[in-house]
Design a protein around this motif. Sequence first.
Motif, PDB file in Angstrom:
ATOM      1  N   LEU A 241       0.857  -1.179   0.000  1.00 40.79           N
ATOM      2  CA  LEU A 241       0.000   0.000   0.000  1.00 40.79           C
ATOM      3  C   LEU A 241       0.893   1.229   0.000  1.00 40.79           C
ATOM      4  N   VAL A 242       0.717   2.039  -1.019  1.00 40.75           N
ATOM      5  CA  VAL A 242       1.445   3.301  -1.111  1.00 40.75           C
ATOM      6  C   VAL A 242       0.401   4.385  -1.341  1.00 40.75           C
ATOM      7  N   GLY A 243       0.442   5.419  -0.529  1.00 42.17           N
ATOM      8  CA  GLY A 243      -0.572   6.451  -0.686  1.00 42.17           C
ATOM      9  C   GLY A 243      -0.217   7.706   0.055  1.00 42.17           C
ATOM     10  N   TRP A 293      -1.972   3.160  -4.186  1.00 38.05           N
ATOM     11  CA  TRP A 293      -1.533   1.970  -4.910  1.00 38.05           C
ATOM     12  C   TRP A 293      -1.671   0.763  -3.994  1.00 38.05           C
ATOM     13  N   SER A 294      -2.409  -0.246  -4.435  1.00 37.45           N
ATOM     14  CA  SER A 294      -2.618  -1.454  -3.629  1.00 37.45           C
ATOM     15  C   SER A 294      -2.273  -2.675  -4.470  1.00 37.45           C
ATOM     16  N   ARG A 299       5.948  -2.247  -8.673  1.00 39.94           N
ATOM     17  CA  ARG A 299       5.335  -1.518  -9.779  1.00 39.94           C
ATOM     18  C   ARG A 299       4.751  -0.180  -9.341  1.00 39.94           C
ATOM     19  N   ALA A 300       4.823   0.115  -8.046  1.00 42.55           N
ATOM     20  CA  ALA A 300       4.169   1.305  -7.533  1.00 42.55           C
ATOM     21  C   ALA A 300       4.776   2.588  -8.085  1.00 42.55           C
ATOM     22  N   LEU A 304       2.931   5.741  -9.933  1.00 46.43           N
ATOM     23  CA  LEU A 304       2.824   7.011  -9.231  1.00 46.43           C
ATOM     24  C   LEU A 304       3.521   8.141  -9.978  1.00 46.43           C
ATOM     25  N   GLU A 305       4.492   7.822 -10.809  1.00 43.15           N
ATOM     26  CA  GLU A 305       5.111   8.864 -11.624  1.00 43.15           C
ATOM     27  C   GLU A 305       4.096   9.486 -12.567  1.00 43.15           C
TER      28      GLU A 305
END
Length: 481
Positions: A241-243, A293-294, A299-300, A304-305
């Motif tokens: 998880l990226v956020g 991103w989950s 690949r995050a 995100l770019e």
Amino acid sequence: MRPGSGRGSNRDLTVPRRHGLDWADPCDLAPGRTPVTRDSLTTDLRDRLEAGTVHEPGEDAHVAALDVWNGAVVATPRAVVRPTSANQVAEAVAVAVEHDASVSVRGGGHDWLGRAVDGEVVLDLSGMRGVEVRGDLATVGGGATAADLAAEAARHGMLAVTGTAGRVGLAGLTLGGGYGPLLGAAGLAADRLVAAEVVLADGVVVRTQDDPELLWALRGGGGNLGVVTEMTLRLHPGDGLVGGVLMLPWEGARGVLSRFADLLADCPEELTVLLELTVVPETGPGLLVVPVWSGDPARAEEALERVRALGEAVADTVAPIDQPALLEQFDQQVPAGMGWHIATRTIAEVDDAVATLLAGALERGPGPGIGVGLRPFHGAATRVPPSDSAVGRRDPHVVLEISAGWPADGDGAPQRAWVEEVWAALEPHALEGGYPNFLSRDRVDQVASAYGANLERLLEVKRRYDPAGVFTGTPLPPHEV
């Protein structure tokens, strides 16, 4: 032991018919009924429920139950009941029906209209917040919040499909659909509902394993069928998880909206991007981009770019994060206690006309507190067959949350007017219907179209299980029972 099991009946509930979801006058009694007083309702509740469960106006628990997210909500329930079991809920519902008293259910108390506390009897489920995780399934009490589930899921290496705020009650969110930051990867909150325990208007406690039609209706049909005292929800694998939040300057806002539309047209399912047009105190209009991103962490960054290419951020908090912390970030953005007015539209895409309209509306608005949130519908949510739930729309779209908040000591008139003006201006660009959790009953045309081709089937379930209109929840069109 439960009071009953199996399918609910259509037996006479000895209450007058209510048409649609507009309450009949509580004094409009059926022939032969004896008028009752406020004291007799409370007395009967106390006689049939455990000590300390029933609370009258002025008592601390009664006051606490009315402390909801929208500070502009004014409610005067005759009694607040704080049950701790489905049996207690069933007994409270039975007493309310006997007294022809309307019933509302308070989970997180986050509904902007205050529907949680608009009944004569408020069932405050804050004592039923338990969460148990086994494998990829979570069993949650009817009063559990998104934060409750996210915290327990995280301890098991899983993610919960919730909305953006941790304080929101899971039951209300799920029953109304449940857009959120995992929508692209895992669908709506309603899509994760596996089973439920429900107290019906006749006091019978049922499990949806015995009734697939009831489960179908609960998946997006709103809290109109009974009191959900327990849910089983399927969790999502916690691969990563990226956020966070990107704050972009207002200059070039129309270009950002255009690039946002391009991103949504070709967005990985693991990436859900929310966009908020808002007015920041002292600095004026601004843009908040909220990517989540989950999926595979490797690949995050590539995904995100693309989000960062929307514009040069003046602040960037996007980073690996656990779900409880992410929800807490969202909660801090919108504190409880302010007054709020909200409307909604659904659009197929953010085209140039919509971008120009929204940007102009923010620039001409009454100041801090106003905003338009863009909630995209894509990925996994679009692949659920329309007949699998009561959700009315499964094609890609964007829900617009048009909102305005004001200090608790203000009257909110300019903010309310602004919301209504933006809502009206968007009509030529909007699809039919709207997201039920954002709809008020007076949006008659939107309510009539909110459930699409599933409406008549949903109304039939409503007629079967709540023929007297004891429960309201999210709005349904007026209908005969």
